[in-house]
Design an enzyme around this catalytic site. Structure first.
Site, PDB file in Angstrom:
ATOM      1  CG  HIS A 153      -0.407   0.058   2.529  1.00 21.60           C
ATOM      2  ND1 HIS A 153      -0.202   1.230   3.195  1.00 21.60           N
ATOM      3  CD2 HIS A 153       0.032  -0.936   3.355  1.00 21.60           C
ATOM      4  CE1 HIS A 153       0.313   0.971   4.384  1.00 21.60           C
ATOM      5  NE2 HIS A 153       0.479  -0.334   4.515  1.00 21.60           N
ATOM      6  CG  ASP A 175       2.650   0.626   7.730  1.00 22.07           C
ATOM      7  OD1 ASP A 175       2.337  -0.019   6.716  1.00 22.07           O
ATOM      8  OD2 ASP A 175       1.835   0.968   8.609  1.00 22.07           O
ATOM      9  CD  GLU A 177      -2.844  -1.608   5.708  1.00 25.69           C
ATOM     10  OE1 GLU A 177      -2.784  -2.659   6.357  1.00 25.69           O
ATOM     11  OE2 GLU A 177      -2.493  -0.500   6.182  1.00 25.69           O
ATOM     12  CD  GLU A 178      -1.687   2.485   7.466  1.00 24.05           C
ATOM     13  OE1 GLU A 178      -2.359   1.995   8.393  1.00 24.05           O
ATOM     14  OE2 GLU A 178      -0.495   2.221   7.264  1.00 24.05           O
ATOM     15  CG  ASP A 226      -2.971   3.983   2.607  1.00 25.27           C
ATOM     16  OD1 ASP A 226      -2.342   2.948   2.292  1.00 25.27           O
ATOM     17  OD2 ASP A 226      -3.950   3.974   3.366  1.00 25.27           O
ATOM     18  CG  HIS A 258       0.578   3.117  12.359  1.00 25.42           C
ATOM     19  ND1 HIS A 258      -0.699   2.647  12.511  1.00 25.42           N
ATOM     20  CD2 HIS A 258       0.988   2.653  11.165  1.00 25.42           C
ATOM     21  CE1 HIS A 258      -1.019   1.902  11.463  1.00 25.42           C
ATOM     22  NE2 HIS A 258      -0.008   1.889  10.630  1.00 25.42           N
TER      23      HIS A 258
END
Lengths: 357, 878
Positions: free
Chosen positions: B520, B553, B586-587, B522, B853
């Site tokens: 992903h 990520d 995805e997030e 995003d 994150h």
């Protein structure tokens, strides 16, 4: 030899700027029509009518104000006064040369029904042959609405009936049907007339086509057709012009000022009001012009009379013989080396014509 | 001028010219350092840029009058080489001028009218022009809703001027005029004016006259006035045509009063030597008249009535953003320069950038035209505006473009972005070299792709990032790379396909495999940038670590996968087929990924053998891991509310059923005193941990460098047992201790193990809560809402893929990877497995300290490059 004129503006305009003052206004056109091929009846003298939508909210309820008279328009003192003292942002005006029906106020255009207003330039071919079919087709309330004896009024009744059957109530007081339903109803109306006359003319040897330049409005959207039931003849003339303002440059001479893409002033007319060829564009034959808010839309009417070739030259003899062909008057200065433009009425050089033939 | 944060923004007025009539159109010739402005009084004014002098005035039409407005110049355009200028306007003619080089000494500029293009149909005003250089084709949009074009223009001009005789023959020598030649009421023709038409015979005409042939008229190209036609830069053809790319075609986008924007393809028919037009699509409906438009690929900016501006993604034909100017009047002109939008309406210039809006009024009456251009030295950027008062102003907006407030300065700097954009078309060899990969990652990180933020800036960044990826795949030689649009207009899914081209190790008889890589693009918001030691959206490399949002990520691992596949492919060594599926949501829960997979199943391929992803980290900093299990999740909200407004405990206490009391009672029934979850059947599908797994867990506690107090039991509880957490309570009212809230909402998060069915647990949960509520006989209302869910996943760590990976990881790290499970969830994993009927393998990339994150997200470069190496072997050995 009818003429009509439609004005729609972002700002209201004094009616005299449209009707009486311009040297080539439809009133003046009615006795000095630049196209005088119709020698039998040189003047649009069989009455006139003006419908305008008031600006005042209270007054604008349930349709426009309507002023009709059977006297020749240029002789009507009331019209002059009224035009001088009235402003509106949506005006329908019509001068009439009767083709069908006697001289009476009920036969003068425009016709109104609650918020709706309608007029016609042209004629339905063999109307006698389809009148009964048409009257049988429509609901009683629209049959009873007919007061006069013209093909045009019957066409309006048919339009109302069609709109009704599409699920919209023509009695709706505030109008605002939207451009899609109105256009649909107009197309359907034309379709009925086309089919019925075709059926009625089945056994005729020589038939004249129907000339169906219809105009209708609900007070916000305007729909105008330029249509003929012929693949080779030109429809009755129809031009449009739009710009930021309509200004008087010298007494009687007007110009449509075009500064940007705003269509603050929109006019649709059988014959142009100004002497500037660049101000006016012909509505293509067999198409529908829509004024949605202050934007012009153009849709083709595609049926057996539609011409695919954009350069196909329809013959204007028929429309001219009926006095239904207006051309663009020219201003003094004419550019020398500009190529021929059909809208100027100039013919094409023989070489260019040859390649089409 | 100041922006909302009080930072002064400068757009300096460099120069102002004045003319008596409105300036309707502008075009700049940066190479020749000239400026052309079309006016209402039928003139084209030519200015010299270095000296700001008016050096030439072109008069249109041959009227004797000094000023006339019959040929108002509504639009101007030029050829790319700046040798030709095209004008169109109120006289329905397109005029073509050849522009020479300016004499240095006396400002003399050779301007010759070389041709006039006309149509015999009544096209009305010409509002828009586009010149397609490679096809020598001029395209123009007209008032009568048609689009006209003339191809092989240069050739036609040459032929026409070399063949004078025929040319003269075609001139409008004989003009019959209905008006002037018609008879007056008395039967006489009107006299005075008809003379002028007779004298209009002209022997000589320098310019060629070209008629638009019938087949080059697109009738009803629109249903309204064609206000704009813009050329699409040819290097984007490849992106639009998805699979094939023909070099001899160009695209334009036309927009009109009917609100539709249409994409047309102009391509050369080599045999007939003509150009043919195809409507590629007409799906972009602005629902209101499009007055102006501009393109900065991949975005189409449409200026509408009432001050509305719509931004579309041309690749997917989706509306990305709608902006509005304060004044709510028609957007007459629009210019865009690297995401800086300048919308012109009658009140002035509105500048949109990121989430800022600036407005200034240049005092030019009503502004009617604008143009942005780079001066020849490319350093400075200028904005030109023409007004209804006849003024033409030149603004230096260079500082405006770079004057970005501090927190936004994290954006990519403008010049590097431009270079990156310009280099798109170049084929780039992939390499496993860290330097090359860093370039790719640097670009990816620079896109602020926060999918949780729905504002224009992030939305545009997400789109640009998707396009960048698509472009990257194509650059690396992907057989197919396209964007799959989401039904809700969300961030598109990037798809790419590399067809295996190597003989490699595939044994005779065994079929080529098809491997799907999921990733992903995003990211999670950077949060407070003060908590970061580096700029989150600028890739920073320090002490062997990559730093920046998304490095771990999931942009970093994604780059590893792309480069490893591209490297193999370009060397002709890619044995298996590899498809990439890279999503942008995805997030936020991958809401539409399933829909996309269903819809494009055929393109993605039905016969997927393995699904690979790298979307987690090691359990510690030292031991490489392979992940074979994830927990599922159900995030739900329980809401209870009453008909009454917020109450007061003194006035209403004890009188009615209180929502908070109801909720607490329900909450208390979810778990018993032993913390066992009371949802019926919750534990019944659970199986005991196998001996093998137990051993694995034991190994982890022994080997991995994790908290020493962590026992095997803790790991089992975290990774292989379900849990229920109560996470939030929100209530109405001021929060005063005496106020009885009208409504209360509690959030619960249930983690599930693979044995449990999400559907079953959801159903049981709902029934259980509803039953408990019913028992209270409360007057209040209950609602249970599942916000998102994911199934648990358990892979088979003994299958072929895990074995291959285990070997490769061991080879790369010199130590056997730990087989781990995880307490978290990846919502799409089971969906992908089911959809493609293929097992998934999860390969953690970074360390436990990656801070995904969180602030200061990082990834050890060694982990990153080792992953690339591992993958390049794995893709071939599967």
């Amino acid at each position: 030899m009818c003429r009509f004129l439609i004005f729609k503006g972002k700002q209201p305009i004094r009616l005299s700027h449209l009707l009486t003052r311009p040297a080539h206004s439809i009133i003046n056109q009615s006795f000095d029509s630049r196209l005088r091929l119709d020698r039998r009846r040189p003047m649009n003298g069989d009455g006139f009518g003006v419908a305008y939508y008031p600006l005042d909210d209270e007054l604008s309820e349930d349709g426009p104000c309507l002023f009709k008279a059977i006297t020749p328009a240029w002789n009507n003192q009331n019209l002059s006064t009224l035009a001088e003292k009235t402003k509106s942002d949506l005006v329908f005006a019509h001068v009439r040369a009767s083709t069908y029906g006697v001289l009476s106020e009920t036969n003068c255009h425009p016709f109104t029904y609650h918020s709706l207003c309608f007029m016609h330039n042209g004629g339905i071919s063999n109307f006698k042959g389809i009148k009964r079919i048409l009257l049988n087709h429509i609901k009683d309330e629209y049959l009873n609405f007919i007061q006069g004896s013209t093909d045009s009024e019957c066409a309006f009744a048919l339009f109302l009936d069609t709109l009704d059957k599409l699920g919209y109530d023509p009695k709706k007081q505030d109008g605002d049907f939207g451009n899609v339903p109105l256009r649909k109803a107009m197309l359907q109306t034309i379709d009925y007339i086309r089919n019925w006359t075709k059926e009625a003319n089945k056994n005729e040897v020589h038939v004249e086509p129907s000339l169906l330049n219809f105009a209708v409005t609900d007070g916000s959207t305007v729909i105008v057709s330029r249509y003929i039931t012929s693949k080779t003849d030109e429809a009755a003339s129809l031009h449009f012009s739009c710009g930021s303002s309509f200004v008087e440059t010298s007494p009687g001479e007007y110009r449509v000022e075009r500064l940007d893409r705003n269509q603050d002033v929109i006019m649709v007319a059988s014959e142009p009001l100004t002497f500037e060829r660049g101000d006016w564009t012909a509505v293509p034959t067999n198409s529908i012009l829509t004024i949605k808010k202050q934007t012009i839309l153009l849709h083709p009417i595609i049926d057996e009379y539609y011409q695919e070739d954009p350069l196909y030259l329809r013959s204007s003899t028929l429309a001219e013989s009926k006095g239904l062909m207006g051309s663009i008057p020219l201003a003094k200065a004419v550019e020398k080396n500009v190529p021929p433009l059909e809208r100027e009425g100039r013919t094409r050089p023989p070489t260019a014509v040859a390649h089409i033939a | 001028m100041y922006n909302s944060r009080g930072v002064a923004l400068h757009s300096e007025l460099i120069h102002r010219w004045n003319h008596a009539f409105s300036i309707l159109s502008i075009v700049a010739f940066p190479k020749k350092r000239l400026l052309f402005a079309g006016s209402q009084d039928s003139k084209i004014l030519v200015f010299d840029l270095p000296t700001y002098n008016l050096i030439h005035t072109i008069r249109l039409g041959e009227s004797q009058e000094e000023t006339h407005t019959r040929s108002s110049v509504l639009c101007l355009t030029r050829s790319e080489d700046e040798n030709f200028l095209f004008s169109g306007g109120a006289d329905s003619l397109v005029r073509i001028w050849s522009i020479g080089e300016k004499a240095i000494r006396d400002d003399f500029l050779p301007v010759t009218e070389t041709a006039t293009v006309y149509s015999v149909t009544d096209i009305g005003d010409i509002f828009s022009l586009a010149y397609l250089d490679s096809l020598e084709t001029i395209v123009f949009g007209c008032q009568n809703a048609s689009l006209l074009y003339v191809e092989n223009l240069i050739q036609k001009i040459q032929r026409a001027s070399s063949d004078r005789l025929e040319n003269i023959n075609r001139l409008p020598h004989r003009r019959y005029d209905k008006f002037f030649d018609s008879l007056g009421p008395t039967g006489c023709s009107s006299n005075s004016l008809s003379q002028s038409s007779l004298t209009s015979l002209q022997e000589n005409c320098g310019a060629a006259i070209i008629e638009v042939p019938s087949e080059n008229i697109i009738k009803y190209a629109h249903n309204g006035f064609v206000y704009s036609t813009n050329k699409l830069c040819p290097r984007f053809n490849q992106l639009l045509e998805k699979n094939s790319s023909t070099s001899s075609s160009e695209h334009i986008i036309s927009s009109a009063g009917d609100g539709i924007s249409k994409l047309w393809e102009f391509s050369r028919d080599k045999q007939l030597n003509t150009v043919k037009v195809t409507l590629v699509n007409d799906k972009i409906d602005n629902e209101d008249s499009v007055i102006s438009q501009t393109i900065e690929f991949p975005f189409l900016y449409c200026g509408l009535t009432d001050g509305i501006l719509k931004i579309w993604d041309l690749n997917t034909q989706q509306l990305i953003s709608t902006l509005k100017t304060k004044n709510e009047s028609d957007i007459i002109s629009i210019s865009v320069y690297m995401d800086h939008i300048f919308a012109i309406d009658e009140s002035g210039i509105t500048h949109f950038y990121q989430n800022q809006v600036n407005h200034w009024n240049p005092q030019q009456g009503k502004i009617l035209s604008s143009e942005i251009f780079n001066k020849s030295n490319a350093e400075s950027v200028s904005l030109l505006t023409g007004g209804s008062d006849g003024s033409l102003t030149l603004w230096d907006i260079t500082s405006l473009l770079s004057a970005v407030p501090l927190s936004d300065a994290l954006q990519i700097n403008a010049s590097s972005k431009l270079q990156a954009t310009n280099s798109w078309a170049v084929y780039q060899p992939a390499s496993l070299d860290n330097e090359e990969m860093l370039e790719t990652l640097r670009e990816l990180v620079s896109y602020q792709t926060v999918s949780q933020c729905k504002d224009t800036a992030n939305t545009l960044s997400l789109r640009r990032c998707a396009i960048y990826l698509q472009q990257l795949f194509l650059k690396f030689g992907a057989t197919n790379a396209q964007l799959f649009p989401l039904p809700d207009g969300g961030n598109p899914v990037v798809f790419a396909y590399f067809q295996g081209n190597g003989k490699g190790t595939v044994e005779k008889g065994s079929k080529k495999k098809r491997i799907l890589w999921y990733g992903h693009y995003d990211v999670i918001s950077s949060g407070n940038t003060l908590n970061w030691n580096t700029d989150p959206f600028t890739l920073t490399c320090e002490n062997g670590y990559l730093k920046g949002r998304g490095v771990s990520d999931n942009k970093g691992p994604l780059v590893s996968a792309i480069h490893s596949v591209a490297y193999l492919f370009q060397r002709g060594e890619l044995v298996n087929d590899v498809v990439f599926l890279v999503e942008g949501s995805e997030e936020t829960g991958s809401a539409n990924l399933k829909h996309v997979c269903e819809k494009y199943h055929d393109i993605i391929g039905k016969d997927i053998d393995w699904i690979l992803l790298s979307n987690s980290t090691w359990v510690d900093q030292e031991h490489p891991c392979l992940n074979y299990g994830l927990r599922g999740v159900i995030n739900a909200q329980i809401k209870i509310w009453s008909d009454r407004p917020d109450g007061h405990s003194g006035l209403n206490g004890g009188v009615y059923d209180e929502p908070m009391v109801n909720l607490v009672k329900i909450a208390s029934k979810l778990q018993n005193e032993q913390n066992e979850i009371q949802i019926p059947n919750f534990y019944s599908p659970l199986k005991d941990l196998t001996e093998v797994e137990h051993e694995r867990f034991q190994k982890i506690t022994k080997l991995a460098n994790i908290d020493e107090s962590t026992t095997v039991e803790d790991l089992i509880t975290n990774w292989a047992k379900p849990s229920l957490s109560m996470t939030t309570i929100k209530f109405s009212g001021p929060g005063n201790i005496t106020v009885i809230p009208k409504s209360v909402t509690m959030g619960i998060s249930i983690r599930l193990v693979p044995e449990q069915s999400v559907e079953q647990v959801k159903q049981d949960l709902k029934t259980y809560i509803e039953e408990s509520f019913k028992q209270m006989n409360s007057q209040n209302y209950l609602e249970i809402k599942v916000l998102n869910e994911a199934e648990g996943w358990l892979g088979d760590p003994t299958n072929h893929a895990y074995r291959v990976l285990k070997d490769e990881i061991t080879a790369a790290w010199d130590v056997e990877p730990l087989l781990v499970r995880e307490g978290g969830s990846i919502s799409c994993l089971r969906m992908l497995e089911r959809m493609f009927d293929a097992p998934a393998v999860q390969i953690p990339c970074g360390q436990s300290t990656d801070n995904g994150h969180l602030a200061n997200e990082n990834l050890r470069i060694k982990n990153w490059s080792n992953l690339t190496e591992i993958l390049s072997n794995v893709f071939n050995k599967l």
